[in-house]
Design an enzyme around this catalytic site. Sequence first.
Site, PDB file in Angstrom:
ATOM      1  N   HIS A 126      -7.334  10.062   4.311  1.00 27.33           N
ATOM      2  CA  HIS A 126      -6.762   9.068   5.211  1.00 27.33           C
ATOM      3  C   HIS A 126      -6.892   9.507   6.671  1.00 27.33           C
ATOM      4  O   HIS A 126      -6.902  10.698   6.980  1.00 27.33           O
ATOM      5  CB  HIS A 126      -5.276   8.856   4.891  1.00 27.33           C
ATOM      6  CG  HIS A 126      -5.029   8.295   3.527  1.00 27.33           C
ATOM      7  ND1 HIS A 126      -4.473   9.033   2.519  1.00 27.33           N
ATOM      8  CD2 HIS A 126      -5.280   7.062   3.005  1.00 27.33           C
ATOM      9  CE1 HIS A 126      -4.375   8.279   1.428  1.00 27.33           C
ATOM     10  NE2 HIS A 126      -4.855   7.085   1.704  1.00 27.33           N
ATOM     11  N   GLY A 127      -6.958   8.505   7.551  1.00 27.48           N
ATOM     12  CA  GLY A 127      -6.987   8.799   8.975  1.00 27.48           C
ATOM     13  C   GLY A 127      -8.405   9.041   9.483  1.00 27.48           C
ATOM     14  O   GLY A 127      -9.397   8.811   8.784  1.00 27.48           O
ATOM     15  N   ASP A 157       0.837  -1.195   0.000  1.00 27.86           N
ATOM     16  CA  ASP A 157       0.000   0.000   0.000  1.00 27.86           C
ATOM     17  C   ASP A 157       0.877   1.252   0.000  1.00 27.86           C
ATOM     18  O   ASP A 157       1.816   1.370   0.789  1.00 27.86           O
ATOM     19  CB  ASP A 157      -0.897  -0.028   1.245  1.00 27.86           C
ATOM     20  CG  ASP A 157      -1.938   1.067   1.258  1.00 27.86           C
ATOM     21  OD1 ASP A 157      -2.363   1.495   0.174  1.00 27.86           O
ATOM     22  OD2 ASP A 157      -2.335   1.482   2.367  1.00 27.86           O
ATOM     23  N   HIS A 158       0.580   2.188  -0.876  1.00 27.65           N
ATOM     24  CA  HIS A 158       1.272   3.487  -0.928  1.00 27.65           C
ATOM     25  C   HIS A 158       2.789   3.366  -1.043  1.00 27.65           C
ATOM     26  O   HIS A 158       3.538   4.039  -0.326  1.00 27.65           O
ATOM     27  CB  HIS A 158       0.906   4.340   0.296  1.00 27.65           C
ATOM     28  CG  HIS A 158      -0.481   4.891   0.229  1.00 27.65           C
ATOM     29  ND1 HIS A 158      -0.855   5.896  -0.637  1.00 27.65           N
ATOM     30  CD2 HIS A 158      -1.595   4.546   0.904  1.00 27.65           C
ATOM     31  CE1 HIS A 158      -2.144   6.152  -0.483  1.00 27.65           C
ATOM     32  NE2 HIS A 158      -2.616   5.338   0.440  1.00 27.65           N
ATOM     33  N   VAL A 189      -9.087   0.000   4.058  1.00 32.93           N
ATOM     34  CA  VAL A 189      -9.542   0.163   5.440  1.00 32.93           C
ATOM     35  C   VAL A 189      -8.359  -0.045   6.368  1.00 32.93           C
ATOM     36  O   VAL A 189      -7.754  -1.117   6.375  1.00 32.93           O
ATOM     37  CB  VAL A 189     -10.655  -0.840   5.792  1.00 32.93           C
ATOM     38  CG1 VAL A 189     -11.157  -0.597   7.212  1.00 32.93           C
ATOM     39  CG2 VAL A 189     -11.802  -0.762   4.793  1.00 32.93           C
ATOM     40  N   THR A 223      -7.818   2.612   9.593  1.00 35.12           N
ATOM     41  CA  THR A 223      -8.196   3.216  10.878  1.00 35.12           C
ATOM     42  C   THR A 223      -9.339   2.468  11.550  1.00 35.12           C
ATOM     43  O   THR A 223      -9.289   2.173  12.752  1.00 35.12           O
ATOM     44  CB  THR A 223      -8.579   4.688  10.668  1.00 35.12           C
ATOM     45  OG1 THR A 223      -7.471   5.389  10.082  1.00 35.12           O
ATOM     46  CG2 THR A 223      -8.928   5.345  11.992  1.00 35.12           C
TER      47      THR A 223
END
Length: 294
Positions: free
Chosen positions: A178-179, A82-83, A231, A233
């Site tokens: 995000h977050g 991811d990322h 998904v 957080t």
Amino acid sequence: MLVSMKAILEDANTNYYGVMAMNSINIEMARAGIMAAEEEHSPIIIQFGPGQMKNHAHMEEMLPVVEELAKRVHVPVALNLDHGSDFYVIVDCINAGFSNVMFDGSSLPYEENVKRTAIVSALAHGMGCSVEGELGHVGQAADADDDNLDLYTNPDQALDFVTRTGVDALAVAIGTAHGAYPKGKIPKLDFERLHLLKDTLKMPLVLHGGSGSGEENLKKAVAGGINKINVCTDAWQAAKDATLSALRVDPEMDYMHLCMAAEAGIKEFVKDYMKVIGSSGRYIYGKAVSRSSE
């Protein structure tokens, strides 16, 4: 069974459902997600970010765990970076056996994002690994980036990007971040833009920042063409809530049983999430169930 993320998302794209991609930083999370998928007859994507791999979910330890768990089930499991932004980390993941890598060049100038993403695609595809790119920029909820229209994905530019890079899935910015969002806030998503993106690209689209988006938004996003929902957080919160609940019942509970409680909490969260995004019941006896056969 460990498969290419491309294979999972192509079926989701054809049959109009979403697939959960859960950032899983230990064996409890990975096992909870994969066993939930088995019980729900659903595909699942397990993923780690570079920072998570550096701090806790070390690739050398977690990769064999995911591979072993995937062998035990009869539903498709993909393992995704991811990322990813560091070329050397991406190459290491491809060589190690990840079935998908994401190159996140969304903060780069457009032409540089195209150039680097195309390089990653060429390399990954040669090794049988699929690729996710990002156009637009899914920023941070704490910075109110979900309200910044300048970061949203442009459909015409997205078509040029996909054509020139050869990515298998595209993360788009339509109003999530995000977050954790500020307390009480549910993001407002640009569904008109999402429909235009889907009509233009006709390929698997990815929603980053799925946590805190709300059930109604998730269902509408899937109906509008989102096929992969990241998904992190909310999954971590489910683990925390289950652990705290167990401690309230038994303040003397030992560490092993706390881990078991956390895993059980994550598993139930994942199963509920799969029902919301429509992936439950999509794989019966190891075979995909098409919409026409339901």
